[in-house]
Design an enzyme around this catalytic site. Structure first.
Site, PDB file in Angstrom:
ATOM      1  N   ASP A 174      -1.527  -1.076   6.167  1.00 11.24           N
ATOM      2  CA  ASP A 174      -1.744  -0.474   7.709  1.00 11.24           C
ATOM      3  C   ASP A 174      -2.683  -1.378   8.407  1.00 11.24           C
ATOM      4  O   ASP A 174      -2.762  -0.863   9.465  1.00 11.24           O
ATOM      5  CB  ASP A 174      -2.128   0.864   7.430  1.00 11.24           C
ATOM      6  CG  ASP A 174      -3.474   1.113   6.756  1.00 11.24           C
ATOM      7  OD1 ASP A 174      -4.416   0.198   6.439  1.00 11.24           O
ATOM      8  OD2 ASP A 174      -3.670   2.355   6.489  1.00 11.24           O
ATOM      9  N   ASP A 224      -6.829  -1.716   4.513  1.00 14.30           N
ATOM     10  CA  ASP A 224      -6.499  -2.893   3.672  1.00 14.30           C
ATOM     11  C   ASP A 224      -6.339  -4.274   4.211  1.00 14.30           C
ATOM     12  O   ASP A 224      -6.267  -5.376   3.695  1.00 14.30           O
ATOM     13  CB  ASP A 224      -4.633  -2.681   3.745  1.00 14.30           C
ATOM     14  CG  ASP A 224      -4.415  -1.484   2.905  1.00 14.30           C
ATOM     15  OD1 ASP A 224      -4.972  -1.040   1.972  1.00 14.30           O
ATOM     16  OD2 ASP A 224      -3.418  -0.684   3.503  1.00 14.30           O
ATOM     17  N   ASP A 269       0.862  -1.376   0.001  1.00 14.54           N
ATOM     18  CA  ASP A 269      -0.020  -0.198  -0.161  1.00 14.54           C
ATOM     19  C   ASP A 269       0.858   1.380  -0.050  1.00 14.54           C
ATOM     20  O   ASP A 269       2.086   1.093   0.420  1.00 14.54           O
ATOM     21  CB  ASP A 269      -0.825  -0.033   1.285  1.00 14.54           C
ATOM     22  CG  ASP A 269      -1.771   1.320   1.475  1.00 14.54           C
ATOM     23  OD1 ASP A 269      -2.159   1.514   0.434  1.00 14.54           O
ATOM     24  OD2 ASP A 269      -1.670   1.719   2.417  1.00 14.54           O
TER      25      ASP A 269
END
Length: 643
Positions: free
Chosen positions: A523, A527, A330
């Site tokens: 995180d 996600d 991410d």
């Protein structure tokens, strides 16, 4: 009785038998002769070998055979034959039964000590907890036991004191040593609004903090619980080992019977000699080393990783990490700091910022936080907008001062009018790796706000290290192509997948899995679907909140180099498991022919007691091999090679 006490008892009772074995050729016998040997060995069999026999009998009743089956059969055969020989005036070998039990317990005792050592580092964290805390009660600071601290208490911490529980600083500043929990060697500066972790040590400042997590909810308790579960879990390879052991034990028993038959019936060996060969086969083949090869390495590996602030949840995750081919990241909060700041405002600055702040007043998105921080810095009065409505994948619209207003990403240009000058400004800002937010009133875009989130200091080094180990790196982000490409180029990412809606991240992970196992680093909040879908989900810790169910590996520190270390430690641990299994199999493979007497013509043979000693040494070698994981070097720079 504990393994240690059983071993000590067996050792003490067996010592006279050892002495007698060396003095017998000189004509010096134990007082009472063979009857004393019988009584001593009986005591060993009843007390020290008793649990082996009970376990073997329980397995037999359920139509199974385990490692204790071989120990029980080998020692019982030696004991019962010696009892028969004693009553018929023949040579006895009681000492073989006693020695074998002693040596086997020696191996188990060292294995048990290793387990305590492996989990000791984590258990010591509990001992580091503060025993009490200075809590503000009825306007006064009073010292109360740790168990009486509740969420919401205001607690004072003075220089040199331990922090009692997790919380948020409300007043004061200090530096705190968090190494015992996070593995971070340098003290961390803290101020009002920052999180503090229970059991860490305050250095030089006095501060007040509000307790947010107590008891089993604290970070320390979560770490201890997670590591305990990991150390008692099983890697998938262990299932294969268990299946092999189920076949191996009956095969050994048949080999022992065949050994006895061949020597006694076909080679005209004496009953005693044939029986000794058979018992030696049973003892040397006991796959104790095979049984501890996986759990010992797993315990050491997960224990060491916990001390580094890397929490591996179970053996399945550890084994899966060993096969990862692609690492997907991410962007916000993972590759970047996650603290974006407003860098540019295009249009009438006061109007654009005021409108944007009003629209974002109720949002917790990092970009909204940056806009609100900028508005507060300019002392703007923020008024909440009304009639909020999401524009899927683009932004939000609402009513401000009776007029329709909107804010969102560059996809809004397809819905609203954007003049050429603003379009050129948007392109320029995006080329500078800045995220551009469009602000509009009525049906027209009136301004732009550029926000930038810089990469973490460790991002480029971590990506380079992963690539040097042959892993493909991918960035998966909802940001636009230009910003994503600029960040990717800065840190060295191989592939960029941009403009991805949060709900679609898991689908992209699935697509990448067609090319091989995938690790996803995020995180752990928005996600979660991608973390769960990936073969290995690596969740970046957020301060004191590590209770993230979707991640298989939790990184307590927000240091991207820990991704490299987590994968490397997983690989080293799994490699050590395979090494342990290899030597355990080799030991049995080479030991059985020698014990069966195939090399007697060359003067090479094994008595039951030597077979027992060899088996104990085999277990010790596996334990030592696993403990060496604590000494293995891990990557700290991209130049270091992964083992």
């Amino acid at each position: 009785m504990s393994i240690k006490n059983r071993f000590v008892f067996s050792l003490i009772v067996s010592l006279p038998l050892v002495i007698e074995m060396f003095t017998a050729p000189l004509g010096l016998m134990l007082p009472g002769g063979v009857w004393t040997m019988f009584l001593l060995t009986t005591a060993v069999m009843a007390i020290s070998a008793g649990p082996f026999i009970q376990s073997a009998w329980a397995a037999f009743r359920h139509h199974h055979a385990n490692m204790d089956t071989l120990v029980a059969i080998g020692t019982s055969t030696a004991y019962l034959y010696s009892l028969y020989a004693m009553l018929t005036g023949k040579a006895v070998f009681f000492e073989s039964a006693a020695f074998v039990v002693t040596f086997i317990l020696l191996g188990q005792y060292f294995e048990e000590k290793m387990k305590h050592s492996a989990s000791g580092a984590v258990s010591k964290l509990v001992d580091l907890q503060a025993k009490d805390a200075e809590v503000l009660r009825n306007g006064e600071l009073v010292k109360v036991p740790l168990a009486e601290v509740v969420v919401g208490d205001i607690i004072r911490v003075r220089p040199g004191q331990k922090i009692a529980v997790d919380g948020v600083i409300t007043e004061g500043t200090s530096t705190i040593d968090e190494s015992m929990v996070t593995g971070e060697s340098m003290p961390v500066a803290k101020k009002a609004g920052d999180h503090v972790i229970g059991a860490t040590m305050n250095s030089n400042g006095t501060f007040l903090f509000k307790a947010s997590k107590v008891g089993n909810d604290t970070l320390l308790s979560q770490i201890v619980d997670m590591v305990k579960k990991a150390q008692t879990s099983h890697a998938p390879i262990q299932k294969t080992v268990d299946k092999v052991a189920d076949i191996f034990v009956p095969a050994v028993l048949m080999t022992a019977i065949a050994t006895f038959t061949i020597w006694y019936v076909f080679l005209d060996a004496s009953l005693v000699s044939a029986l000794l060969f058979a018992v030696s086969v049973v003892i040397i083949a006991c796959p104790c080393a095979l049984g501890i090869a996986t759990p010992t390495a797993l315990m050491v590996g997960t224990g060491r990783s916990a001390k580094m602030g890397i929490l591996i949840k179970n053996g399945e995750v550890l084994e899966a990490a060993n096969h990862v081919k692609t690492v997907v990241f991410d962007k916000t909060g993972t590759i970047t700091e996650g603290h974006p700041q407003v860098t540019d405002i295009v249009g009438d600055e006061a109007i654009v910022l005021q409108l944007a702040a009003n629209l974002e007043s109720a949002s917790e998105h990092p970009l909204a936080t940056a806009i609100l921080a900028k508005a507060k810095a300019q002392n703007l009065t923020i008024t909440a907008a009304e009639n909020f409505q999401a524009i899927e994948g683009k932004g939000v619209q609402a009513t401000v001062d009776g007029q329709p207003a909107f804010i969102g990403n560059d996809k809004l240009v397809t819905d609203y009018q954007l003049d050429a000058d603003l379009r050129a400004q948007m392109t320029r800002l995006q080329n500078e790796a800045k995220t551009v937010v469009l602000i509009g009133l009525a049906d027209r875009i009136i301004g732009l706000i550029a926000i930038q989130d810089t990469p973490k200091a460790s991002s480029a080094a971590a990506i380079a290290a992963l690539k040097s180990h042959g892993l493909r790196t991918v960035m998966l982000t909802g940001d636009n192509d230009r910003v994503a490409a600029a960040i990717a180029e800065e840190v060295g990412i191989d592939t960029v997948i941009a403009d991805v809606l949060p709900g679609d991240k898991a689908n992209h992970v699935k697509a990448l899995q067609a090319e091989g196992p995938v690790a996803f680093v995020g995180d752990g909040i928005n996600d979660a679907p991608a973390l769960t879908t990936a073969d290995v989900g690596i969740a970046m810790g957020s301060g004191t909140d590590i209770a993230i169910e979707s991640g298989g590996i939790i990184l307590v520190k927000n240091d991207l180099m820990d991704v490299v270390r987590a994968l490397e430690l997983s690989q080293k641990t799994f490699s050590r498991i395979k090494l342990n299994l290899f030597w355990a199999f080799i030991y049995n493979t080479l030991g059985i022919p020698v014990a069966a007497g195939l090399f007697v013509a060359f003067g090479l043979s094994l008595s039951p007691e030597l077979a027992g000693l060899g088996m104990a040494l085999s277990s010790l070698s596996v334990v030592a091999s696993s403990l060496l994981l604590n000494k293995s070097k891990l990557t700290s720079t991209p130049a270091t090679q992964m083992a």
